[in-house]
Write an enzyme that holds these catalytic residues in place. Structure first.
Site, PDB file in Angstrom:
ATOM      1  N   THR B 146       0.907  -1.249   0.070  1.00  0.00           N
ATOM      2  CA  THR B 146      -0.285  -0.051   0.226  1.00  0.00           C
ATOM      3  C   THR B 146       1.327   1.083  -0.121  1.00  0.00           C
ATOM      4  O   THR B 146       1.229   1.348  -1.006  1.00  0.00           O
ATOM      5  CB  THR B 146      -1.040   0.240   1.480  1.00  0.00           C
ATOM      6  OG1 THR B 146      -0.147  -0.561   2.449  1.00  0.00           O
ATOM      7  CG2 THR B 146      -2.097  -1.451   1.047  1.00  0.00           C
ATOM      8  N   LYS B 168       3.533  -7.211   4.233  1.00  0.00           N
ATOM      9  CA  LYS B 168       3.276  -5.590   3.803  1.00  0.00           C
ATOM     10  C   LYS B 168       2.446  -5.011   5.249  1.00  0.00           C
ATOM     11  O   LYS B 168       2.379  -5.396   5.720  1.00  0.00           O
ATOM     12  CB  LYS B 168       2.056  -5.243   2.577  1.00  0.00           C
ATOM     13  CG  LYS B 168       0.526  -5.816   3.384  1.00  0.00           C
ATOM     14  CD  LYS B 168       0.227  -4.524   3.904  1.00  0.00           C
ATOM     15  CE  LYS B 168      -0.384  -3.093   3.349  1.00  0.00           C
ATOM     16  NZ  LYS B 168      -1.051  -2.834   4.305  1.00  0.00           N
ATOM     17  N   THR B 179      -0.561  -3.124  11.364  1.00  0.00           N
ATOM     18  CA  THR B 179      -1.746  -3.234   9.577  1.00  0.00           C
ATOM     19  C   THR B 179      -1.042  -4.011   9.332  1.00  0.00           C
ATOM     20  O   THR B 179      -0.365  -3.660   7.983  1.00  0.00           O
ATOM     21  CB  THR B 179      -2.070  -1.842   9.657  1.00  0.00           C
ATOM     22  OG1 THR B 179      -2.817  -0.899  10.008  1.00  0.00           O
ATOM     23  CG2 THR B 179      -2.383  -2.441   8.321  1.00  0.00           C
ATOM     24  N   GLU B 260       5.249   4.688   7.555  1.00  0.00           N
ATOM     25  CA  GLU B 260       5.233   6.218   6.969  1.00  0.00           C
ATOM     26  C   GLU B 260       6.146   7.076   7.287  1.00  0.00           C
ATOM     27  O   GLU B 260       5.529   7.347   9.221  1.00  0.00           O
ATOM     28  CB  GLU B 260       3.877   6.524   7.166  1.00  0.00           C
ATOM     29  CG  GLU B 260       3.363   5.159   5.721  1.00  0.00           C
ATOM     30  CD  GLU B 260       1.063   4.880   6.564  1.00  0.00           C
ATOM     31  OE1 GLU B 260       1.338   5.849   7.254  1.00  0.00           O
ATOM     32  OE2 GLU B 260       0.850   4.439   6.049  1.00  0.00           O
ATOM     33  N   ASN B 379      -0.806  10.694   7.162  1.00  0.00           N
ATOM     34  CA  ASN B 379      -1.219  10.807   7.253  1.00  0.00           C
ATOM     35  C   ASN B 379      -2.664  11.885   7.106  1.00  0.00           C
ATOM     36  O   ASN B 379      -3.687  11.212   7.712  1.00  0.00           O
ATOM     37  CB  ASN B 379      -1.269   9.451   8.684  1.00  0.00           C
ATOM     38  CG  ASN B 379      -0.575   8.626   8.602  1.00  0.00           C
ATOM     39  OD1 ASN B 379      -1.039   7.173   8.295  1.00  0.00           O
ATOM     40  ND2 ASN B 379       0.761   8.769   8.995  1.00  0.00           N
TER      41      ASN B 379
END
Lengths: 384, 384
Positions: B146, B168, B179, B260, B379
């Site tokens: 993603t 992932k 996640t 991220e 985000n």
């Protein structure tokens, strides 16, 4: 007028040189009586600063004559020497005012892990003593600011008596309590310190304890309530609690509105909770979810992140019946897609997130902020 | 080679058109046997996605023949129609491969709260079926990305048998689990699914469950372990667990390294804990403290924020004996000031924070990231 709005109090705020900025950094709040009832609530952090350890003992007997506060240094994680610094400060204040050191509440705020420059601090105490005035509440409120952009004061005038307060806190805002120093005063006649304590605990439970700006609990949080009895008026317990709560609620909202780097003030309201504890757990979980907080900053009504936060709790609910509204638009209905998220306008500073658990009748609201570039900047570029 | 490093597996990854970017978004991993043992662990989030609900049932009997994964949509908070979409997907895969739908594990990742475009997804399944290859592990790893910047694969070759995996996950990384979608394969001969389940639970307990990038628990986390027995080699339970753990640890570190917006990978090591639970509670508290994470981003060795986080836990410790080191410099000694914080160099990506509770013999490490402008940007600007 802050803490000097009620009769029987003097206050001051001066420059002692603790802050590199040269802004005021030492404050005094003196209760001239006739009563000297005191109550306080403190941080739940087990790593508590020396002034917290000291002040717990001071208010244990229900009496305090004066509060001395400094910004420019938290005196936390400073060991036995740090506790000695707090003790010396209290003795110095006591000598200047002719009271017992054991009746001097001490509050400090600023960087953790550094000793206070005691010579400057004690010089500041002398200057603050000389500057004490019946209208000094505004100066005191300025002297306790750290990264606050504005001083925070509130008053509630009632029939013949009043409550006044000041607060500092703009980061590390979290439950039990935020990084806050708060002094609240009243000239009401209160039967005893226990009655004052009850009013304060009821007030903080639904105000400061429900502010959760960034989930980080401080080492120094202190809320002190002093009663002088100087009005001669004797409200009943309910009236006292109502007025103290009103002042605390006003100050709490000012803390949220001035939180470091925040662009939005977010009210997370949980309805239909089976218990207050359930509602609070869910509200805190949403309020602490970084992904949700980033989404609000970005103007994205990302209700999936709200549900993901709700799902981490142990509260009573059925995922298939959860409803979520953002600023009045029900974006999630029965655990699934509701109205279009495009209908939600998150441009205004105030954001209202409503989650209905459909599990009972309790409603709990926690106030938080969005997670922004400015929050990261303020908390990465400066030590606190 | 990813999931196709062990014998007995084929895999593929194709473009189905679920992602606006046009990148690959549907993957298949097929276990050609002779064994079809399967085990899995799932998110602890009570708001779980439809594919999680489905796949729990699939693996309950210890058998799975194939895993179908899609990026470009989480199929979470989509209600009964979303569950039906998962069911249809499994039936479609089952028909293509000539297996039972009840042996098809389904994993989805992407935005919460939107239905999947089923026509595209099923077309993608057909294309993925046609593309299945004994060396297709790399393509499969790409198709589950993603916001990942790189595909994540790992292998562990042992004496005559091996373990391979793909993962992932680049945000919403939190315990139980991050996640993440993870598929791990082995060609070892395993006595039964229960043995496989034990190995997987032991492996995830000390790897994925100790990654806590941002404290946010996902609705879709799934880790699946498939055993084909195609090697003919039968490791003992300890050997199997060791190899599965090695692959999971490798993948977990890759998740942290690609989180991220992160600029630092932070190992929060708690020594001297009275129990593993105590150590884990303290490590998580530090790993989730936004102020500490901002400080690391800013290169500020702010050990006061570490202590403040430790102090919010219920773990056994005496605040007066806490030690904290950052990158080898003991900045806090016995709860107070230690070496100068100026000696700490936080320039490198890897940061090691060591807290000694002096309360026992347990050591626990949790991996997290710093809180950066880029995290907020990623985000807030994009829905996930």
């Amino acid at each position: 007028m802050s803490v000097t709005a009620p009769r029987g109090f003097r206050a001051s705020g001066v420059v002692a040189g603790l802050k590199a900025s040269g802004r005021p950094d030492v404050a005094l709040v003196v209760n001239d009586g006739p009563d000297h009832h005191a109550a306080a609530v403190f941080t739940g952090n087990r790593v508590e600063a020396a002034p917290v350890t000291w002040s717990r003992t001071v208010v244990a007997d229900g009496r305090a004559d004066v509060v001395v506060l400094n910004s420019g240094g938290a005196n936390a994680c400073t060991g036995a020497p740090g506790f000695q610094d707090t003790h010396v400060t209290a003795e110095h204040v006591a000598a200047a005012l002719g009271v017992a050191a054991g009746d001097v509440v001490v509050c400090s705020t600023g960087l953790i892990g550094e000793r206070l420059p005691m010579e400057r601090l004690l010089g500041g105490v002398d200057a603050a003593h000389a500057a004490l005035a019946a209208d000094g509440g505004g100066e005191a409120a300025e002297a306790i600011m750290t990264t606050d952009s504005v001083p925070k004061t509130a008053t509630a005038a009632r029939d013949g008596w009043s409550v006044g307060g000041m607060a500092k806190g703009a980061g590390m805002l979290a439950p039990a309590l935020a990084t806050m120093l708060v002094v609240v005063t009243t000239d009401a006649v209160v039967p005893d310190a226990a009655a004052l304590d009850s009013a304060l605990r009821e007030a903080t439970r639904t105000t400061f304890d429900r502010v959760d700006s960034d989930g980080c609990m401080s080492t120094n949080d202190t809320v002190v309530l002093l009663a002088s009895g100087a009005s001669g008026s004797t409200p009943d317990a309910g009236e006292l609690t109502e007025a103290v709560t009103a002042v605390c609620a006003d100050l709490a909202r000012q803390l949220v509105a001035d939180a470091e780097g925040a662009h939005h003030d977010i009210a997370v309201e949980i309805r239909g909770a089976a218990s207050e504890a359930d509602g609070l757990e869910v509200a805190r979980s949403v309020a602490r979810n970084n992904l949700f907080k980033c989404a609000v900053f970005g103007g994205d009504p990302n209700w999936g992140r709200v549900l993901a936060a709700v799902g981490t709790t142990g509260a009573a609910f059925d995922p298939a019946t959860l409803d979520v509204s953002m600023n009045g638009v029900q974006v999630c209905r029965a655990g699934g897609v509701g109205e279009s998220r495009d209908l939600v306008d998150l441009a205004a500073r105030e954001v209202h997130v409503l989650v209905d658990l459909h599990a009972g009748d309790e409603t709990v609201t926690v106030w938080t902020n969005d997670l922004t570039h400015d929050y990261v900047h303020e908390n990465s570029a400066y030590s606190t």
